[in-house]
Design an enzyme around this catalytic site. Structure first.
Site, PDB file in Angstrom:
ATOM      1  N   LYS A  61       0.829  -1.199   0.000  1.00  0.00           N
ATOM      2  CA  LYS A  61       0.000   0.000   0.000  1.00  0.00           C
ATOM      3  C   LYS A  61       0.871   1.260   0.000  1.00  0.00           C
ATOM      4  CE  LYS A  61      -3.959  -2.452   1.846  1.00  0.00           C
ATOM      5  NZ  LYS A  61      -4.890  -2.603   2.964  1.00  0.00           N
ATOM      6  N   PHE A  66     -14.984   0.587   8.886  1.00  0.00           N
ATOM      7  CA  PHE A  66     -13.670   1.052   8.442  1.00  0.00           C
ATOM      8  C   PHE A  66     -13.565   1.252   6.930  1.00  0.00           C
ATOM      9  CE2 PHE A  66     -13.625  -3.585   8.847  1.00  0.00           C
ATOM     10  CZ  PHE A  66     -13.235  -3.980   7.570  1.00  0.00           C
ATOM     11  N   ARG A  92       0.463 -14.463   3.508  1.00  0.00           N
ATOM     12  CA  ARG A  92      -0.299 -13.968   4.657  1.00  0.00           C
ATOM     13  C   ARG A  92       0.495 -14.162   5.959  1.00  0.00           C
ATOM     14  NH1 ARG A  92      -5.552 -12.455   3.927  1.00  0.00           N
ATOM     15  NH2 ARG A  92      -6.210 -13.209   5.955  1.00  0.00           N
ATOM     16  N   THR A 138      -3.861  -8.769  10.500  1.00  0.00           N
ATOM     17  CA  THR A 138      -4.368  -7.492   9.975  1.00  0.00           C
ATOM     18  C   THR A 138      -4.209  -6.367  10.988  1.00  0.00           C
ATOM     19  OG1 THR A 138      -5.982  -8.683   8.639  1.00  0.00           O
ATOM     20  CG2 THR A 138      -6.407  -6.354   9.022  1.00  0.00           C
ATOM     21  N   ARG A 140       3.809  -6.503   9.056  1.00  0.00           N
ATOM     22  CA  ARG A 140       2.896  -5.519   9.651  1.00  0.00           C
ATOM     23  C   ARG A 140       3.392  -5.050  11.014  1.00  0.00           C
ATOM     24  NH1 ARG A 140      -2.482  -8.428   7.406  1.00  0.00           N
ATOM     25  NH2 ARG A 140      -2.766  -7.116   5.570  1.00  0.00           N
ATOM     26  N   ASN A 195      -2.200  -0.709   7.556  1.00  0.00           N
ATOM     27  CA  ASN A 195      -1.318  -1.805   7.944  1.00  0.00           C
ATOM     28  C   ASN A 195      -0.295  -2.173   6.876  1.00  0.00           C
ATOM     29  OD1 ASN A 195      -2.756  -3.348   6.076  1.00  0.00           O
ATOM     30  ND2 ASN A 195      -4.052  -4.269   7.643  1.00  0.00           N
ATOM     31  N   HIS A 248      -1.805  -5.960   1.620  1.00  0.00           N
ATOM     32  CA  HIS A 248      -2.999  -6.758   1.367  1.00  0.00           C
ATOM     33  C   HIS A 248      -2.536  -8.117   0.889  1.00  0.00           C
ATOM     34  CE1 HIS A 248      -6.946  -7.995  -0.155  1.00  0.00           C
ATOM     35  NE2 HIS A 248      -6.280  -8.467  -1.200  1.00  0.00           N
TER      36      HIS A 248
END
Length: 167
Positions: free
Chosen positions: A19, A68, A96, A102, A116, A126, A129
């Site tokens: 991100k 959110f 993941r 998350t 993260r 965070n 994705h």
């Protein structure tokens, strides 16, 4: 060109987003890519995407009624996002695992070695994705299919799930 790990039944393709707050700092991008290489996960293709509000809302449509949602979609508007197709043995689960929980506070406590915990700022911001299943990965990959440079054979195999969302 399919990676050599494609021969295994556990071989998967997944979608990963770095991100804007992560992707804008190239040393962080290099760090993430080195973690992928160390884990034996191949970067099949990557693209830089500038989300529009509409695109962000479509990508996260499943969260539309959650509290959110606006924060999540606005987050994607603050700069370019790195969009990656990853492949390898159990790539969905392994990516993941690399990014961790998350919720950043949970990542800090339960998985301090994950991305993260190291880079994430908050539950919404965070940094990453990761598709939650092979099926979701196929739909999400199709969402970005025009951004990737992929062989026709690879696109047919990876992007076979139906979706009305396109970029």
């Amino acid at each position: 060109n399919l990676p050599t790990t494609a021969r295994s039944q556990a071989w998967q393709v997944t979608l990963a987003l770095l991100k804007p707050d992560v992707y804008r700092f190239k040393p962080l991008v290099a760090f993430v890519e080195s973690k992928l290489a160390a884990e034996g996960i191949d970067i099949v293709s990557r693209a830089e995407v500038r989300f529009t509000r509409q695109l962000a809302m479509e990508f996260y449509a499943e969260h539309r009624n959650k509290f959110f949602y606006n924060r999540l979609t606005n987050y994607l508007l603050c700069g370019d996002t790195g969009v990656y197709l990853l492949a390898g043995e159990l790539a969905v689960q392994r990516w993941r695992h690399i990014i961790g929980p998350t919720k950043v506070y949970r990542a800090l406590i339960e998985r301090p070695d994950c991305l993260r915990a190291a880079i994430g700022l908050s539950d919404t911001r965070n940094g990453f994705h990761g598709s939650d299943s092979v099926e979701t990965a196929a739909i999400e990959a199709k969402f970005f299919r025009t951004k990737f440079s992929l062989s026709d054979e690879f696109q047919i195999n990876v992007c076979s799930a139906s979706s009305t969302r396109t970029v």
